[in-house]
Design an enzyme around this catalytic site. Structure first.
Site, PDB file in Angstrom:
ATOM      1  CB  CYS A  80      -0.962   0.013   1.190  1.00 57.98           C
ATOM      2  SG  CYS A  80      -0.175   0.264   2.794  1.00 57.98           S
ATOM      3  CG  HIS A 117      -3.912  11.109  11.797  1.00 57.97           C
ATOM      4  ND1 HIS A 117      -5.066  10.375  11.599  1.00 57.97           N
ATOM      5  CD2 HIS A 117      -3.198  11.030  10.648  1.00 57.97           C
ATOM      6  CE1 HIS A 117      -5.039   9.881  10.373  1.00 57.97           C
ATOM      7  NE2 HIS A 117      -3.923  10.262   9.769  1.00 57.97           N
ATOM      8  CG  HIS A 120      -7.200   5.896   8.160  1.00 51.72           C
ATOM      9  ND1 HIS A 120      -6.371   6.848   7.600  1.00 51.72           N
ATOM     10  CD2 HIS A 120      -8.303   6.555   8.588  1.00 51.72           C
ATOM     11  CE1 HIS A 120      -6.960   8.040   7.686  1.00 51.72           C
ATOM     12  NE2 HIS A 120      -8.128   7.888   8.273  1.00 51.72           N
ATOM     13  CG  ASP A 124      -7.128  -4.656   3.499  1.00 51.25           C
ATOM     14  OD1 ASP A 124      -6.537  -4.287   4.543  1.00 51.25           O
ATOM     15  OD2 ASP A 124      -7.099  -3.992   2.443  1.00 51.25           O
ATOM     16  NE  ARG A 132      -4.275  -2.709   4.100  1.00 54.33           N
ATOM     17  CZ  ARG A 132      -4.619  -1.513   3.584  1.00 54.33           C
ATOM     18  NH1 ARG A 132      -3.769  -0.509   3.586  1.00 54.33           N
ATOM     19  NH2 ARG A 132      -5.821  -1.334   3.065  1.00 54.33           N
ATOM     20  CB  CYS A 134      -2.615   1.838   6.443  1.00 57.42           C
ATOM     21  SG  CYS A 134      -1.850   2.522   4.996  1.00 57.42           S
TER      22      CYS A 134
END
Length: 161
Positions: A80, A117, A120, A124, A132, A134
């Site tokens: 990703c 932050h 996310h 999957d 996951r 990310c």
């Protein structure tokens, strides 16, 4: 966070007390790129972060407050473009918030200590969790595993003999 940069009084790998600073206070102690991700929910470009394809063994910490977030054993290649993990160090490492920005329904991942932050989480990922995480490289600090360093040093010493 880059070496030599001021990390602020709140930065700690062992303090678990919650950090509640104003945006102005954060702005004084965080480099602009970290502030953008941590406080303004920014995102680095895919495949540009320093940890997206790192294979080193160690622990990933919040670059804003130093809280332990992920270990390399939970990191996997997801293609990703951001560092991906299938689980945090502990349940208290991260917290979750709904994110319906940009016309999408996602789950935001925040630091469990300072609410910065991080990125996310998606459903999957690989076993055992199917998740996951990310995560933006900019909001991560990395400390190489000391045992790995020790084994590497011992191996290098033997090869030189």
């Amino acid at each position: 966070m880059e070496e030599g940069k001021k990390k602020g009084e709140v930065y700690s790998h062992s303090d678990t007390s919650k950090v509640n600073l104003t945006d102005d206070e954060w702005k004084k102690i965080l480099p602009p790129e970290v502030y953008n991700i941590a406080r303004e929910k920014g995102t680095e470009w895919a495949f540009t972060g320093k940890y997206w394809n790192s294979k080193e063994q160690g622990t990933y910490y919040c670059a804003a407050c130093g809280h332990p977030l992920f270990v390399s054993d939970a990191k996997f290649e997801s293609s990703c473009g951001w560092p991906s993990f299938f689980e945090p160090v502990a349940k208290s490492s991260v917290i979750y918030a709904p994110d319906n920005s940009h016309g999408m329904h996602r789950t935001e991942v925040l630091c469990g200590r300072c609410r910065s932050h991080l990125g996310h989480v998606f459903d999957d990922g690989p076993p055992p969790t199917g998740l996951r995480y990310c995560i933006n490289s900019v909001i991560l600090d990395f400390e190489q595993a000391k045992e790995a360093d020790k084994q590497y040093s011992e191996k290098e010493g033997k090869e030189k003999e």
